[in-house]
Design a protein around this motif. Sequence first.
Motif, PDB file in Angstrom:
ATOM      1  N   GLY A  64       9.146 -15.714  41.639  1.00  0.00           N
ATOM      2  CA  GLY A  64       8.845 -15.856  43.058  1.00  0.00           C
ATOM      3  C   GLY A  64       9.911 -16.508  43.903  1.00  0.00           C
ATOM      4  N   LYS A  65      11.080 -16.818  43.321  1.00  0.00           N
ATOM      5  CA  LYS A  65      12.139 -17.513  44.070  1.00  0.00           C
ATOM      6  C   LYS A  65      13.209 -16.511  44.509  1.00  0.00           C
ATOM      7  CE  LYS A  65      11.423 -21.681  41.310  1.00  0.00           C
ATOM      8  NZ  LYS A  65      12.024 -22.607  40.310  1.00  0.00           N
ATOM      9  N   PRO A  66      13.399 -16.321  45.828  1.00  0.00           N
ATOM     10  CA  PRO A  66      14.425 -15.405  46.312  1.00  0.00           C
ATOM     11  C   PRO A  66      15.813 -15.870  45.880  1.00  0.00           C
ATOM     12  CG  PRO A  66      12.915 -16.018  48.067  1.00  0.00           C
ATOM     13  CD  PRO A  66      12.638 -16.937  46.915  1.00  0.00           C
ATOM     14  N   GLY A  67      16.670 -14.908  45.546  1.00  0.00           N
ATOM     15  CA  GLY A  67      18.040 -15.219  45.175  1.00  0.00           C
ATOM     16  C   GLY A  67      18.997 -14.725  46.233  1.00  0.00           C
ATOM     17  N   HIS A 138       1.582 -22.002  41.711  1.00  0.00           N
ATOM     18  CA  HIS A 138       0.273 -21.973  42.367  1.00  0.00           C
ATOM     19  C   HIS A 138      -0.294 -20.552  42.421  1.00  0.00           C
ATOM     20  CE1 HIS A 138       1.095 -26.116  43.492  1.00  0.00           C
ATOM     21  NE2 HIS A 138       2.221 -25.721  44.071  1.00  0.00           N
ATOM     22  N   ASP A 139       0.007 -19.753  41.388  1.00  0.00           N
ATOM     23  CA  ASP A 139      -0.513 -18.378  41.289  1.00  0.00           C
ATOM     24  C   ASP A 139      -0.088 -17.502  42.463  1.00  0.00           C
ATOM     25  OD1 ASP A 139      -1.843 -18.931  38.872  1.00  0.00           O
ATOM     26  OD2 ASP A 139      -3.557 -19.768  39.965  1.00  0.00           O
ATOM     27  N   GLU A 140       1.026 -17.831  43.101  1.00  0.00           N
ATOM     28  CA  GLU A 140       1.525 -17.003  44.196  1.00  0.00           C
ATOM     29  C   GLU A 140       2.154 -15.736  43.631  1.00  0.00           C
ATOM     30  OE1 GLU A 140       4.535 -17.308  48.053  1.00  0.00           O
ATOM     31  OE2 GLU A 140       4.854 -18.579  46.294  1.00  0.00           O
TER      32      GLU A 140
END
Length: 221
Positions: A64-67, A138-140
Amino acid sequence: MLERYVLPDQLVAEREFMPARSWWQFSARYNVAPPQYVPAIRMHDGQSEGMMMRWGLIPAWAEGKPGEPNSSFDVEDMDGSRTYGTPWLESQRCILPVAGFYTWRLNRYRYRQPYFVQVSNRNVFGIAGVWDRSEGGHDEVIESCSVVCVAANELLARVLTPPARMPAVLKRRDYDLWLKGTPVEARAVLQPYNAAWMQAHPVSPRINSSDVDDPDLIRPV
């Protein structure tokens, strides 16, 4: 590569692509930019569905983390890429409904002149993309997409600064092949679109600001 585009009205897009299920909701816009959420058509459980996805692919392994910015990528990078290889091999392909897109030409004064490009006599067409699903804390869950780019056709080769690339515009007859075909069949439809079927004209540098969104952006200057 693709940085900005024009989004058609939802009803126009649904008439063109006729998704079996529609979970999307959007209206016409004239300055779509990453990482905004955009409409895309994909296959799910054997049926086509219209979804809203983040423009700028976040791979599953990124949690979920943009690169790095990845709104579009070259077709040549698809097979060996850690980011795009898995979505490609798993047939996670999609189509983005588009009314036209912007590109820039660097002139001899080092000024980037924007151009608006569209398919002649069409108020909507599809460009090829791939998508992925990434789960963060957080289950995102983020479903995101990027556009596939190919070598520029003769029209855009005259407009763009080398090496010229353009989004992979799909012919209507190839929509199903891109979404449902084997990787070999899907790869075969990724070709430069016929230059005779497209047109381009310079537009105002107002497009350079993502805060601006009005019909005047596509008018010739």
